[in-house]
Design an enzyme around this catalytic site. Sequence first.
Site, PDB file in Angstrom:
ATOM      1  N   GLY A   1       9.865  41.854  -4.545  1.00 35.74           N
ATOM      2  CA  GLY A   1       8.598  42.689  -4.229  1.00 35.74           C
ATOM      3  C   GLY A   1       7.948  41.649  -3.267  1.00 35.74           C
ATOM      4  O   GLY A   1       8.693  41.277  -1.881  1.00 35.74           O
ATOM      5  N   ASN A   2       6.536  41.933  -3.029  1.00 40.54           N
ATOM      6  CA  ASN A   2       5.876  41.385  -1.954  1.00 40.54           C
ATOM      7  C   ASN A   2       4.044  40.324  -2.393  1.00 40.54           C
ATOM      8  O   ASN A   2       4.553  40.763  -3.365  1.00 40.54           O
ATOM      9  CB  ASN A   2       5.194  42.162  -0.503  1.00 40.54           C
ATOM     10  CG  ASN A   2       4.538  43.157  -1.345  1.00 40.54           C
ATOM     11  OD1 ASN A   2       3.017  43.047  -1.790  1.00 40.54           O
ATOM     12  ND2 ASN A   2       4.949  44.217  -0.986  1.00 40.54           N
ATOM     13  N   ARG A   3       3.901  39.579  -1.733  1.00 38.23           N
ATOM     14  CA  ARG A   3       2.615  38.716  -1.800  1.00 38.23           C
ATOM     15  C   ARG A   3       1.442  39.299  -2.068  1.00 38.23           C
ATOM     16  O   ARG A   3       0.788  38.670  -2.602  1.00 38.23           O
ATOM     17  CB  ARG A   3       2.627  37.905  -0.353  1.00 38.23           C
ATOM     18  CG  ARG A   3       4.223  37.123  -0.720  1.00 38.23           C
ATOM     19  CD  ARG A   3       3.416  35.778   0.182  1.00 38.23           C
ATOM     20  NE  ARG A   3       4.958  34.826   0.668  1.00 38.23           N
ATOM     21  CZ  ARG A   3       5.486  33.750   0.180  1.00 38.23           C
ATOM     22  NH1 ARG A   3       4.929  33.332  -1.185  1.00 38.23           N
ATOM     23  NH2 ARG A   3       6.913  33.795   0.525  1.00 38.23           N
ATOM     24  N   SER A   4       1.569  40.650  -1.956  1.00 36.22           N
ATOM     25  CA  SER A   4      -0.240  41.504  -2.515  1.00 36.22           C
ATOM     26  C   SER A   4      -0.560  40.597  -3.652  1.00 36.22           C
ATOM     27  O   SER A   4       0.354  41.281  -4.755  1.00 36.22           O
ATOM     28  CB  SER A   4       0.737  43.053  -1.901  1.00 36.22           C
ATOM     29  OG  SER A   4      -1.171  43.807  -2.604  1.00 36.22           O
TER      30      SER A   4
END
Length: 408
Positions: free
Chosen positions: A213-216
């Site tokens: 995943g990512n931090r958005s």
Amino acid sequence: MSNSPLFSGKKIVLGVGGGIAAYKSVELMRRLVDAGAFVSPVLTEASLRFVGEVTFSALGSERARVSLWDEDDPIPHTRLAQQADLIVLAPATADLIARYAAGIADDLLTTTLIATKAPVVVVAAMHTEMWQHPSVVENIAILRGRGVIVIEPESGRLAGGDVGVGRLASAERVISAIEELFAVEGRRVLAGKRVLVTAGGTREAIDPVRFIGNRSSGKQGIAFARTALDFGAEVTLVTTVPVPEGSGVDVVQVESAQEMFEAVSKVSGKCDLVVMAAAVADFRCKEISPTKIKKGRGVPQVLLEPTPDILAHLGSVKPENQVLIGFAAETGELEAEARRKLKDKNADFIVANNVLEGDAGFAVDTNRVTLVYDDSAMALELADKKDIAKKVLSFVAEWAQKKGVWTV
Ligand code: C5P
């Protein structure tokens, strides 16, 4: 009044002053909630002599607040002030009006009033003599001069059997003034347009439990969807983060880049504007394990493959009358990278931000972006994500008209 798109999801602080008309603001609050607004009641100490906190807590969207010094919320005034789309004072007494005009900030309501950038509607109610007193007349003029909307009292029976000007305006009048305010504020620059927005970071499964995943947080994308709706557009939001029901936009919930690609492809061809605010993963697992990968079996080798580049695909099939906006979250050469993406992906605008800045980018409520388009770049000041969305969409709408991309 039933749910209305102009009110839906709007955050309204209802400030209640200490006057006999305070009981009428219960009805006003109920109607605002029915119309779809999120109403936070803030009562002055003096109002508690006329109405009960419990009534407002029971009928409001959250509990009523009186004090600046609540233990569970150390800075309620800044939270309320920053999140509000509108503050309504009803009833606004002579005392409350004077304190607001003078900038006095000695309780939760007055601190919220001077900490906000949201529009303020003052619904005055008091005895005729007070309403006509030069100090009140002057304070009202000061507030009007600052852009505050004042709804004057109506004529009729007052407390103590007197008759004259001073009665709180009817809930209908207050609601129609707010409606007008929201409509004008929205400027309706996207009326009749179909807008597609993507938001959030995609999750690429490794096994049924884990993902890449990512931090958005999706906040900027959701702000774009909301603003497009306020500007009069019909909005589809393809999102990986949940959005509350009844927000007025058509929400399609997805998880992976592939799901986002498919959801976007279904509607993009019909859209006048596409805002690709989502942080789409660039890689996914070539094979997803159907069962949880066990630690005991040693460190797994995860083989990656590229995801579809949705923005690049949209750029390659872009209809003539469509404006395509991409985003660039960068840590280095901001403008040069954004310009490269603008060209490579055939986008019309790239909204570029430096994600290493603490007050901009992921998860925070503010953002500082540069708009890269044609041969130009325009840096916008640090602002909350909603303001960024308003500025970008207003600018893009004007650009599209001037360029002839949109002919109506
Ligand atoms: O190339 P980069 O990922 O930095 O580009 C960012 C822009 O491209 C964003 O607008 C993002 O939504 C979009 N994008 C996409 N599909 C991908 C990767 C990025 O649409 N697979």
